[in-house]
Design a protein around this motif. Structure first.
Motif, PDB file in Angstrom:
ATOM      1  N   LEU A 104      29.751  39.687  41.237  1.00 24.03           N
ATOM      2  CA  LEU A 104      30.828  40.133  41.961  1.00 24.03           C
ATOM      3  C   LEU A 104      30.173  41.035  43.094  1.00 24.03           C
ATOM      4  CD1 LEU A 104      33.210  41.598  39.042  1.00 24.03           C
ATOM      5  CD2 LEU A 104      33.296  39.351  40.451  1.00 24.03           C
ATOM      6  N   ALA A 110      38.057  44.706  42.654  1.00 26.04           N
ATOM      7  CA  ALA A 110      38.285  43.482  41.928  1.00 26.04           C
ATOM      8  C   ALA A 110      39.453  42.829  42.674  1.00 26.04           C
ATOM      9  CB  ALA A 110      39.265  44.172  40.480  1.00 26.04           C
ATOM     10  N   ASN A 113      37.425  40.950  45.334  1.00 26.36           N
ATOM     11  CA  ASN A 113      36.693  39.946  44.996  1.00 26.36           C
ATOM     12  C   ASN A 113      37.349  38.623  44.627  1.00 26.36           C
ATOM     13  OD1 ASN A 113      33.506  40.321  44.448  1.00 26.36           O
ATOM     14  ND2 ASN A 113      34.798  42.447  43.879  1.00 26.36           N
ATOM     15  N   LEU A 137      44.772  38.501  38.450  1.00 26.05           N
ATOM     16  CA  LEU A 137      44.200  39.523  37.650  1.00 26.05           C
ATOM     17  C   LEU A 137      45.355  39.724  36.625  1.00 26.05           C
ATOM     18  CD1 LEU A 137      43.081  41.835  40.632  1.00 26.05           C
ATOM     19  CD2 LEU A 137      41.651  40.742  39.018  1.00 26.05           C
ATOM     20  N   SER A 150      34.210  46.964  41.410  1.00 19.61           N
ATOM     21  CA  SER A 150      33.851  46.076  40.478  1.00 19.61           C
ATOM     22  C   SER A 150      32.697  46.821  39.742  1.00 19.61           C
ATOM     23  CB  SER A 150      33.207  44.862  40.943  1.00 19.61           C
ATOM     24  OG  SER A 150      32.330  45.227  42.047  1.00 19.61           O
ATOM     25  N   GLU A 157      35.479  43.205  31.611  1.00 19.04           N
ATOM     26  CA  GLU A 157      36.326  43.449  32.994  1.00 19.04           C
ATOM     27  C   GLU A 157      35.804  42.380  34.000  1.00 19.04           C
ATOM     28  OE1 GLU A 157      38.950  47.485  31.843  1.00 19.04           O
ATOM     29  OE2 GLU A 157      36.957  47.573  33.156  1.00 19.04           O
ATOM     30  N   GLN A 158      34.382  42.830  34.159  1.00 23.14           N
ATOM     31  CA  GLN A 158      33.875  42.243  35.392  1.00 23.14           C
ATOM     32  C   GLN A 158      33.808  40.710  35.081  1.00 23.14           C
ATOM     33  OE1 GLN A 158      30.024  44.219  35.127  1.00 23.14           O
ATOM     34  NE2 GLN A 158      30.616  45.544  36.959  1.00 23.14           N
ATOM     35  N   VAL A 161      37.083  39.228  35.880  1.00 19.73           N
ATOM     36  CA  VAL A 161      37.361  39.145  37.461  1.00 19.73           C
ATOM     37  C   VAL A 161      36.776  37.958  37.865  1.00 19.73           C
ATOM     38  CG1 VAL A 161      37.001  40.338  39.613  1.00 19.73           C
ATOM     39  CG2 VAL A 161      37.844  41.591  37.615  1.00 19.73           C
TER      40      VAL A 161
END
Length: 233
Positions: A104, A110, A113, A137, A150, A157-158, A161
């Motif tokens: 990211l 987020a 990205n 998302l 991010s 979570e990353q 995404v």
């Protein structure tokens, strides 16, 4: 880009060979005549020891490299007939990538990205692009972190995404290279479950490279490689 017939494989490989150092004494063939079909809605694992040819095969399927011999068809298109710009366009629209490292852009939120592939493709943003990114998302259970940088999110979570970003261009195939390799077991399970749910909801084909047999056994099919070839099931 015309939509292929429903029964056309997303990926059809015919006799794929890949050699390096061609014409030199050190020439070596890594892939030895691979035949393989990947279909819509499949959720597949690709396994094999280090050096078995997994990464080379993934690069060819992902149109990051060309075979020395054989043909790669993506959505019915023979890529041997395409120049580099056409290959890049086909890759951008048909294939999404998720890696062990999420890659990211740390200076972006987020939401930004996830929007980025669509903005690059269309030379600018729009309300429709923003709406699609927000929807992705939400599908990943991340509606609440859209405005988060991010770098301020957990590893799980990353990675979710990154999966949403891979889906931004409505790719028919997601290539995931050890997507849970850097996550703790709970986060890995959550990421896997989200990929599986997207596969079921949208019919997106996932090909997941993994060394985790427990994870692979949750997939529809396991493709195993050894010494540059696919081993019989």
């Amino acid at each position: 880009m015309d939509r292929p017939a429903a029964d056309t494989p997303i990926v059809h490989l015919e006799g794929i060979r890949r050699s390096y150092n061609i014409g030199l004494p050190s020439e070596i063939e890594i892939l030895h005549g691979i035949d393989l079909d990947l279909h819509r809605g499949e959720f597949l694992a690709l396994m094999g020891a280090s050096g078995s040819g997994k990464s080379t095969l993934l690069n060819i399927i992902g149109l990051l490299d060309r075979p020395t011999a054989g043909h790669v068809f993506i959505n019915g298109i023979d890529t041997a007939s395409l120049d580099d710009s056409a290959i890049t366009r086909l890759r951008g629209h048909a294939i999404g990538f998720v890696f062990q490292e999420h890659h990211l852009i740390s200076a972006f939120t987020a939401l930004e990205n996830v929007m980025m592939p669509m903005i690059v493709d269309r030379n600018g943003g729009s309300d429709a692009i923003r709406a699609r990114a927000l929807g992705l998302l939400a599908k990943m259970g991340l509606a609440h972190v859209g405005d988060n940088m991010s770098s301020n999110m957990s590893g799980g979570e990353q990675q979710r995404v990154a999966i949403a970003r891979a889906l931004a261009m409505q790719a028919s195939l997601i290539l995931a290279d050890e997507p849970t390799g850097n996550l703790d077991s709970q986060s890995a399970d959550n990421v896997f479950d989200f990929m599986r749910q997207l596969n079921r909801d949208e019919g997106t084909c996932f090909l997941i490279v993994t060394h985790n047999l427990e994870l692979a056994q949750k997939c529809d099919r396991i493709i195993t490689m050894a010494d540059g070839a696919i081993t019989p099931a």
